[in-house]
Scaffold this motif. Sequence first.
Motif, PDB file in Angstrom:
ATOM      1  N   ALA A 160     -59.927 -47.061  -0.343  1.00 53.76           N
ATOM      2  CA  ALA A 160     -60.033 -48.525  -0.206  1.00 53.76           C
ATOM      3  C   ALA A 160     -59.512 -48.977   1.146  1.00 53.76           C
ATOM      4  O   ALA A 160     -60.119 -49.832   1.816  1.00 53.76           O
ATOM      5  CB  ALA A 160     -59.270 -49.215  -1.338  1.00 53.76           C
ATOM      6  N   GLU A 161     -58.394 -48.394   1.557  1.00 54.35           N
ATOM      7  CA  GLU A 161     -57.786 -48.811   2.818  1.00 54.35           C
ATOM      8  C   GLU A 161     -58.644 -48.418   4.022  1.00 54.35           C
ATOM      9  O   GLU A 161     -58.856 -49.210   4.944  1.00 54.35           O
ATOM     10  CB  GLU A 161     -56.386 -48.168   2.960  1.00 54.35           C
ATOM     11  CG  GLU A 161     -55.349 -48.666   1.965  1.00 54.35           C
ATOM     12  CD  GLU A 161     -55.495 -48.036   0.590  1.00 54.35           C
ATOM     13  OE1 GLU A 161     -54.801 -48.487  -0.341  1.00 54.35           O
ATOM     14  OE2 GLU A 161     -56.318 -47.086   0.430  1.00 54.35           O
ATOM     15  N   VAL A 162     -59.162 -47.196   4.008  1.00 58.58           N
ATOM     16  CA  VAL A 162     -59.898 -46.732   5.182  1.00 58.58           C
ATOM     17  C   VAL A 162     -61.282 -47.375   5.284  1.00 58.58           C
ATOM     18  O   VAL A 162     -61.847 -47.486   6.379  1.00 58.58           O
ATOM     19  CB  VAL A 162     -60.011 -45.189   5.173  1.00 58.58           C
ATOM     20  CG1 VAL A 162     -61.094 -44.714   4.216  1.00 58.58           C
ATOM     21  CG2 VAL A 162     -60.261 -44.649   6.574  1.00 58.58           C
ATOM     22  N   LEU A 163     -61.842 -47.827   4.163  1.00 53.72           N
ATOM     23  CA  LEU A 163     -63.173 -48.428   4.181  1.00 53.72           C
ATOM     24  C   LEU A 163     -63.159 -49.930   4.425  1.00 53.72           C
ATOM     25  O   LEU A 163     -64.220 -50.535   4.588  1.00 53.72           O
ATOM     26  CB  LEU A 163     -63.898 -48.140   2.868  1.00 53.72           C
ATOM     27  CG  LEU A 163     -64.262 -46.668   2.599  1.00 53.72           C
ATOM     28  CD1 LEU A 163     -65.017 -46.547   1.284  1.00 53.72           C
ATOM     29  CD2 LEU A 163     -65.088 -46.097   3.734  1.00 53.72           C
ATOM     30  N   ALA A 164     -62.000 -50.531   4.463  1.00 47.37           N
ATOM     31  CA  ALA A 164     -61.912 -51.971   4.701  1.00 47.37           C
ATOM     32  C   ALA A 164     -62.566 -52.331   6.038  1.00 47.37           C
ATOM     33  O   ALA A 164     -62.179 -51.816   7.080  1.00 47.37           O
ATOM     34  CB  ALA A 164     -60.454 -52.417   4.693  1.00 47.37           C
ATOM     35  N   GLY A 165     -63.582 -53.155   5.975  1.00 52.00           N
ATOM     36  CA  GLY A 165     -64.262 -53.586   7.196  1.00 52.00           C
ATOM     37  C   GLY A 165     -65.318 -52.621   7.705  1.00 52.00           C
ATOM     38  O   GLY A 165     -65.964 -52.890   8.724  1.00 52.00           O
ATOM     39  N   ALA A 166     -65.533 -51.508   7.037  1.00 52.36           N
ATOM     40  CA  ALA A 166     -66.514 -50.523   7.498  1.00 52.36           C
ATOM     41  C   ALA A 166     -67.933 -50.962   7.170  1.00 52.36           C
ATOM     42  O   ALA A 166     -68.194 -51.489   6.090  1.00 52.36           O
ATOM     43  CB  ALA A 166     -66.244 -49.165   6.862  1.00 52.36           C
ATOM     44  N   SER A 167     -68.854 -50.754   8.114  1.00 59.33           N
ATOM     45  CA  SER A 167     -70.258 -51.065   7.855  1.00 59.33           C
ATOM     46  C   SER A 167     -71.074 -49.805   7.588  1.00 59.33           C
ATOM     47  O   SER A 167     -72.102 -49.856   6.915  1.00 59.33           O
ATOM     48  CB  SER A 167     -70.863 -51.827   9.037  1.00 59.33           C
ATOM     49  OG  SER A 167     -70.730 -51.075  10.236  1.00 59.33           O
TER      50      SER A 167
END
Length: 224
Positions: free
Chosen positions: A18-25
């Motif tokens: 969840a943390e690493v994917l925040a804002g990922a496109s």
Amino acid sequence: MAAAPSTGVNTLTGEGLAEVLAGASVVVDVSNSPSFEDGPVLEFFVTSTRNLLAAEAAAGVGHHVALSVVGTERLPESGYMRAKVAQETLIEGSSIPFSIVHATQFFEFVRGIADGGTDGGTVRMAPVSFQPMASDDVARVVGEVAVGAPVNGRVETGGPERFRMDTFFRDALAAWGDPREVVTDPHARYFGTELSERSLVPGDDAILGEIRYGDWPGRIPAGK
């Protein structure tokens, strides 16, 4: 952003996703199972892919890119290939736009393939088409796919040259100074399965790499 167990991200447990994917496109999945045994490898790809896709859906990711293998659907006797098919099926069934890159064998895996075909002092190889490629070329193609629009399908890539598999390994072992004899065997198994002529090679519309095996620095062991 690179994500791996060493950076606190574990797709098997879901830790850190969840943390690493925040804002990922875009997410590029090049993870691989630590075990190639039938049960563990299937569990890895199914669990890892489900966790990753769920986390991507929650984060609003718009493009899932996965690296897979040319010929997955043509080699059902291989437990590893069945696991990759299961991974691809999950990706295709998700709500996230996707691109699956099917690559041929990396040059870096050539020695491991030879070891896998070793029987005593011989290496058994099938007389079939073989089109390996450099990992640098794989990375280039995956990168180009990742910055493009999702294809919602597969993209194939392979090396710039096509060889006979038995001849390739006979020449490679000779260049290594390896005393093992390469034996041509139509029934030689590759990761648990017999091969047909086109099992390991891409179609005519594949994106071809630029690095030839003869020009690849790693083809000869250091000191040779």
